[in-house]
Write a protein that holds these residues in place. Sequence first.
Motif, mmCIF file in Angstrom:
data_model
loop_
_atom_site.group_PDB
_atom_site.id
_atom_site.type_symbol
_atom_site.label_atom_id
_atom_site.label_comp_id
_atom_site.label_asym_id
_atom_site.label_seq_id
_atom_site.Cartn_x
_atom_site.Cartn_y
_atom_site.Cartn_z
ATOM 1 N N ASN A 187 -0.468 0.919 12.442
ATOM 2 C CA ASN A 187 0.241 2.230 12.585
ATOM 3 C C ASN A 187 0.713 2.704 11.095
ATOM 4 N N VAL A 188 1.548 1.678 10.625
ATOM 5 C CA VAL A 188 2.148 2.010 9.400
ATOM 6 C C VAL A 188 0.914 2.110 8.165
ATOM 7 N N ALA A 189 -0.106 1.634 8.384
ATOM 8 C CA ALA A 189 -1.379 1.758 7.483
ATOM 9 C C ALA A 189 -1.901 3.330 7.554
ATOM 10 N N GLU A 190 -1.808 3.589 9.021
ATOM 11 C CA GLU A 190 -2.474 4.950 9.322
ATOM 12 C C GLU A 190 -1.712 6.085 8.521
ATOM 13 N N MET A 191 -0.293 5.799 8.442
ATOM 14 C CA MET A 191 0.829 6.770 7.863
ATOM 15 C C MET A 191 0.779 6.446 6.299
ATOM 16 N N VAL A 192 0.580 5.609 5.954
ATOM 17 C CA VAL A 192 0.210 5.446 4.391
ATOM 18 C C VAL A 192 -1.013 6.155 4.158
ATOM 19 N N TYR A 193 -2.285 6.003 4.848
ATOM 20 C CA TYR A 193 -3.396 6.753 4.648
ATOM 21 C C TYR A 193 -2.880 8.338 4.539
ATOM 22 N N ALA A 241 0.985 -1.055 0.053
ATOM 23 C CA ALA A 241 0.112 0.129 0.166
ATOM 24 C C ALA A 241 0.876 1.188 -0.007
ATOM 25 N N PHE A 242 1.902 1.086 0.741
ATOM 26 C CA PHE A 242 3.049 2.454 0.656
ATOM 27 C C PHE A 242 3.271 2.610 -0.623
ATOM 28 N N ALA A 243 3.891 1.444 -1.173
ATOM 29 C CA ALA A 243 4.709 1.677 -2.633
ATOM 30 C C ALA A 243 3.528 2.201 -3.552
ATOM 31 N N ALA A 244 2.271 1.807 -3.428
ATOM 32 C CA ALA A 244 1.425 2.145 -4.361
ATOM 33 C C ALA A 244 0.584 3.539 -3.860
ATOM 34 N N ARG A 245 0.963 4.094 -2.934
ATOM 35 C CA ARG A 245 0.097 5.038 -2.260
ATOM 36 C C ARG A 245 -1.446 4.766 -2.254
ATOM 37 N N GLY A 302 -3.558 13.058 3.123
ATOM 38 C CA GLY A 302 -3.487 14.446 3.511
ATOM 39 C C GLY A 302 -4.280 14.251 4.854
ATOM 40 N N GLU A 303 -5.218 13.329 4.830
ATOM 41 C CA GLU A 303 -5.998 13.305 5.973
ATOM 42 C C GLU A 303 -5.650 12.013 6.962
ATOM 43 N N ALA A 313 -4.373 4.282 -0.411
ATOM 44 C CA ALA A 313 -5.116 4.231 1.043
ATOM 45 C C ALA A 313 -6.208 3.421 1.223
ATOM 46 N N ASP A 314 -6.866 2.940 0.227
ATOM 47 C CA ASP A 314 -8.043 1.865 0.547
ATOM 48 C C ASP A 314 -7.406 0.583 1.119
ATOM 49 N N LYS A 315 -5.964 0.236 0.311
ATOM 50 C CA LYS A 315 -5.620 -0.991 0.963
ATOM 51 C C LYS A 315 -5.195 -0.842 2.290
ATOM 52 N N ALA A 316 -4.705 0.401 2.650
ATOM 53 C CA ALA A 316 -4.305 0.762 4.133
ATOM 54 C C ALA A 316 -5.352 0.466 5.096
ATOM 55 N N VAL A 317 -6.513 0.779 4.764
ATOM 56 C CA VAL A 317 -7.710 0.792 5.424
ATOM 57 C C VAL A 317 -7.968 -0.843 5.577
#
Length: 235
Positions: free
Chosen positions: A205-211, A142-146, A216-217, A148-152
């Motif tokens: 926690n990483v997922a929240e950072m990625v999101y 999710a981080f590599a692809a930016r 920007g939210e 947000a949905d995958k982070a959720v």
Amino acid sequence: MGTSAHTVKAFDQDLDQLRASIAQMGGLAEAAISESMRALMQRDTEAANRVIEGDKKIDALEAEVERNAVQLIALRAPMADDLREVVAALKIAGVVERIGDYAKNIAKRVHVIEHTTNLEPLSLLPEMARIVGEMVNNVLDAFAARDADKAVLVCERDRSVDDFYNSIFRTLLTFMMENSHNITAATHLLFIAKNLERMGDHATNVAEMVYFAATGEHMPERTKGDSPTDVHTDG
């Protein structure tokens, strides 16, 4: 115009290098989770030693990411979205390093329970570890692809990890109450389960950072499942 284009290209290349280092860290951390669990299940102390030794590589990569991120901010002065991504990379590297430490802690306990048998709750740990490993893998994708949905989606899987921990905790408590000879080994298994549960927390926690980096939210607040107790797992 040519200078500006060159600067943008150089920044993108530096950012790609940061992403690559974090992806490498994530791959090593994910492997450490599965290898520490395999070593535990097979009482393989040599494999456990390899996990412990391999953690140094994760530490070195984190230091590299930190140096490169600070240099990138100082030299390129990124703004807005770009700055969020660099800061996220810096924070994520620290969290992935911590996940590696938890895997190392599991490996260290293989030596302690090497000769222990008949530990029924042990059978629950591999599936818990598998889910945690997938969370780490998915959140770094999710981080590599930016994305947000995958982070959720990664955050939503943390509930399963918490459920596993609660189940293992209750089973181990019963196990200890039934036979006092089980207390030492069961306590070590409880530490291992808590290490896995903490890895799941770190992945979220990483997922929240990625999101945040992607949108920007801040991610909408999620409700964390209550654990029956908390265990200090840094040892």
